[in-house]
Design an enzyme around this catalytic site. Sequence first.
Site, PDB file in Angstrom:
ATOM      1  N   GLU A 190       1.167  -1.287  -0.220  1.00 22.45           N
ATOM      2  CA  GLU A 190       0.374  -0.434   0.409  1.00 22.45           C
ATOM      3  C   GLU A 190       1.136   1.408   0.383  1.00 22.45           C
ATOM      4  O   GLU A 190       0.563   2.296  -0.626  1.00 22.45           O
ATOM      5  CB  GLU A 190      -1.046  -0.231   1.206  1.00 22.45           C
ATOM      6  CG  GLU A 190      -1.497   0.639   1.337  1.00 22.45           C
ATOM      7  CD  GLU A 190      -2.304   1.212   3.146  1.00 22.45           C
ATOM      8  OE1 GLU A 190      -2.941   0.336   3.184  1.00 22.45           O
ATOM      9  OE2 GLU A 190      -1.714   1.881   3.897  1.00 22.45           O
ATOM     10  N   ASP A 205      -6.324  -3.123  -1.544  1.00 22.56           N
ATOM     11  CA  ASP A 205      -6.722  -1.450  -1.719  1.00 22.56           C
ATOM     12  C   ASP A 205      -5.038  -0.915  -2.648  1.00 22.56           C
ATOM     13  O   ASP A 205      -4.834  -0.486  -3.547  1.00 22.56           O
ATOM     14  CB  ASP A 205      -6.861  -0.542  -0.469  1.00 22.56           C
ATOM     15  CG  ASP A 205      -5.558  -1.041   0.529  1.00 22.56           C
ATOM     16  OD1 ASP A 205      -4.525  -2.301   0.522  1.00 22.56           O
ATOM     17  OD2 ASP A 205      -5.533  -0.131   1.633  1.00 22.56           O
TER      18      ASP A 205
END
Lengths: 373, 823
Positions: free
Chosen positions: A58, A119
């Site tokens: 991320e 994500d």
Amino acid sequence: MNGARRQALLQLGALASAAATAAPCRPWPEWDAFSARFIGDGGRVAETAAPRQRTVSEAQGYAMFFALVANQRELFERLLRWTEDNLAGGDLTQRLPAWHWGRRDDGSWGVVDDNAASDADLWIAYALGQAGRLWGVRRYTALALLLAARVLREETADLPGLGLTLLPGPRGFTPAPGRWRLNPSYLPPMQLRWFAVHLGGSWQAVLESSRRVLLDSAPRGLAPDWAVYDTDGRRFRRDEGNGSYDAIRVYLWLGLTAPQDPARAELLAHFMPMAAATEGTGVPPERVDSATGDATGSGPPGFSAALLPFLQALGRTAALRQQRLRMDARPAQPEAYYDQVLTLFGLGAHEDRFRFDADGNLQPAWSACVPPR
Amino acid sequence: MRAAALTVASTVALSIALSYALEAGAATGAADPAAVAELLRNAQMWRSLDRPDNARLVLVKLLAIDADQPQALLMLGELELRAGRTAEAQRLLARLQRSGAHAAASELQDLVRIYTRDLSRLNQLRLLRRGGNDERALALARELFPGGSPPGALSAEFAGLLGVRPTGGAKSSPSGKARPTTTARPGRAMPASPAPTAATAAEREAERYWPLLREAEALRDAGRLAEAAERTAAARQLQPGEPEAALLAADIDQRQGRSAIAEATYQTLLDHAAARSRAVPRLIALLQGAGRPADALSVAARQAAPDAIDIGSLRAAADARVALGQPGLALRWLEDGLTLRPREPWLRHDLAQLYARLGQVALGREVVAEGVAAAPDDAEMRYAAALFYAAVDLDTEALATLDGVPEGARTDGQLALALRLREARARRTEAAMVLQAEARRRRDAQAARRQPMDEVALFPYYRDAAPGRSTLRGVELPLVLTRSPSDGEAVDEGRRWLHLDLVQLDAGALPATLDEAALFGQVRAAGLAMAAALPQRARGLSAGAGWTGDDRRWDLGVIGAGFDVPNLVGGWRQTFELNPGDLAVELSRRVLTGSLLSYAGARDPVSGQRWGGVTLSAASLRLGRAWSDFSSSVSLRAGLLTGRHVASNSTVQLRLSVDRDWLSGPTLNVNAGLTLALWQYRRNLGNYTYGQGGYYSPQRYTSLGLPLQLQGRIGLWSYQLRPTVSRAWTFEADAPYYPTDAALQARAGNPVHAGGSGGGWSTSLRADLERGLGDGWSVGASYIADRSAYYAPTQWLFYLRRGGQTQPGQVPLPRPLQPYSQF
């Protein structure tokens, strides 16, 4: 159109709009400080204060996004290359990046957990797609498309009642048969909009299910970090509803979504209780119970930054000013990686360094400014 | 690039011209050896340029002139092996062996081994070499090439490794992927030694420096590398800032296998203005040679030396990565390479192919379109783009792109590609036309089908056997009215029809003598002789209505209204296209017409009771499928047999058949095949006593038949002949006289009709003849006969038809009317 010509036209366009607005490109000291502190020469974003001095996929995705917003092509390429070489086994066309890299138990450095985080994968794919478009780099576009296709293949499931839904990762999110652990903060509306508009098909379904996940997992307008969906009852369970460091991004992404986005109004109205909770105490709560609506603690400075675009979108100018003042009074600590990320997003958008358009495309300020001579 | 393309084009033109000249020579029986050698050299050149397509063209031409040319066979064989066409290579090997060219044959045999059984080892060897792991590579090479020298083009490839000179003219060809030679002769003349007068210390050192360097160069050229290195080191000490010695030292280091030192030296020389222009290409070549294309690309980009990149080596490196399952890396290199060399057609081609391989055809198109837009007059660029388009089935784009190359300027490869694309387009057009014609034919046929059709026929038949029992003489008069749904309904709706058939049957008279009459009805149980012979006759009307469509058919009717035992019959059949093949499923109930008893029923002369009239209610499956020229089918049928006061029975029947057209033309078609039939009935009810059914029902029946079928047309006549020879093996169980009535059976003394094994040869013939009379009228006749030891029925059919015409211009094959009883 060939790359060089596209590049030339882009610059031409930039010059033309620069001539119209004539704004000089601004430096971005917060980003420069962040990249000096956290990004190594090899393109790795290291959370120096975290256990194992870890790197998470991320962080690579966020940094790629900020490098693009800062128009730093060389840095972007370095970040990508480190991600590819170390998290994706040398080839991002062949596998998802591992989510966790760092010092392993035996003292060696490498992948600690090879599961992926959706994500991060979406932020990487999105940054690549936008970089491909804005810089005219075909390879970035290709990597974005391939990565997005792989996310669809490996990180979604068709859940009864929701349709095709983004899972947090390829493995480990079914705590029991018929139950799925989902993360609302993994679903930035503007990002999913872009995938749906440009890749269509299944992404449209993911966009639609994301709206349901965001709304239904937050019955009192306060988002949980994690939500467990029960396919038998076709509803979210109420027993796990803590909203904190993950969930703060739900409001952040929502604040960043373009005003013309068809889903924005409903979502903003739904999550208004967060604005109220912040106004009540003057500080964003550190923790909320999404089932009862209880709010406790004071969130770190990054929370204030994360809420800036959200409060602005809701037109809560007093609360906006209040949080802005709080940030001046108590800025995020330079070594606090996550607070800094939230600040770069929230304050960066608030300062108009970037915005997203109705199709989810990134519009960085540099596309319409005069570079320093 | 342009110059290279021109050279390529002119070389192709030359080889074509040459091959024509040779073909002319071949016509007079002489192949000019000089010209053959020239063609061989040509082929070698193409191979070394990594253009096997052109090499192959030249070799094929050469072999057309001199079919046994061993070098050409060998080279072509190797090309086939490299392309993975092992069978072709084996064929060429056989040709070489036949021609007696033992050396070339054994070389090709070696190559076959290496490219088949040892292919993975060969690949491993190449990877080792690329990785610079020469020690392991050498060990592996010795295993792989036990003769010491690698065969074919591998000899050139591994010459450096094994320290052998490439052998033979065939292998010392120019190589497109060869590194630039790294002779360290300076690009400019060395400064002349300064005048000796008033020489400073520095000048004296310079005086010694240049001769030392020249000496070192000479030693290096003589292969005395260690001594050369000493002299160079000495020279460097004299003038450390002078780059010539460093350049030479790096070159010698590289030759001595000290790549890392050479690389470091070149890196320091990059900052040296006078030496940089020579250090850069050498460093890039070194990095590419060491399998580090990314580093080579980055040096080329930083030093603004795009032309120093060896495109062939870059492409090979990218290929290898793709093969290793790392297309992302290949993508990076090819895109970076293209940034440096945007006009490199084959780099573009490879990159576009890689995008397509990754499922991103649109990006691949962008890559080649960009290239053609940037260099619209570059024939090679257009060719590369067209090859990509063709590879992803964008034939129209491929042709349009090739059309930008002037007709006269096209190379063999371009001509061949254009031809292939045009042929493909023609094939598609042709296929479309065939489909249109087919649609038209169907439309016509359906239009014809919509016309009303009336048919009438005379259907006499006879089987002379035991009078009153198995003898049967019959005449049927069928009338068939066929109509299609008219307005407002789809053309493929099918057609409906009505059958009205008059039937008259005569089994002859049952003799009055007890031993004959006892075999009928309850006569034996009664034990009474009859007063007179008893005629066995029946007369009735069969009527049915049905519907026949393209893939479905059904009907419902009655057989023998007016018979002693009339029966309701009907059927439903559906066919499915399986692709390949088809499947037919059928449910039906039909009357067995083999004897008067089974067909119409009879009256027992003792009790006056009626019995007989046997139907088979069956489910059938038929699976048909074509295998190249053969068509085959499997039919399976299972059914129940019932009749009034006839013992119930069941049967399973399997039939396998294979046939093919041996001759197929508009006026004659010959088809022959093989059929195998296996039947079995639970009970033997083939007799004529009360409770028996009068139908052939063996417990085991196996028959192997060889049917032959001729169909043809002569003038307005058409015919169809189907003679069959078959061999059968049968077994019939003993059959009780009165299977439905135990008391009767006991009273008669429990008699049985004796069964037993049997079989034998039999022949049959079916002949059909039809003639059109004009105005939609036609007449026809059929003859059907079986001839075996105990069974010899004969049938005739004469029919007259009006309407239902098929397409004009073609005399239709016979379409004999089918009486309703024969469904």
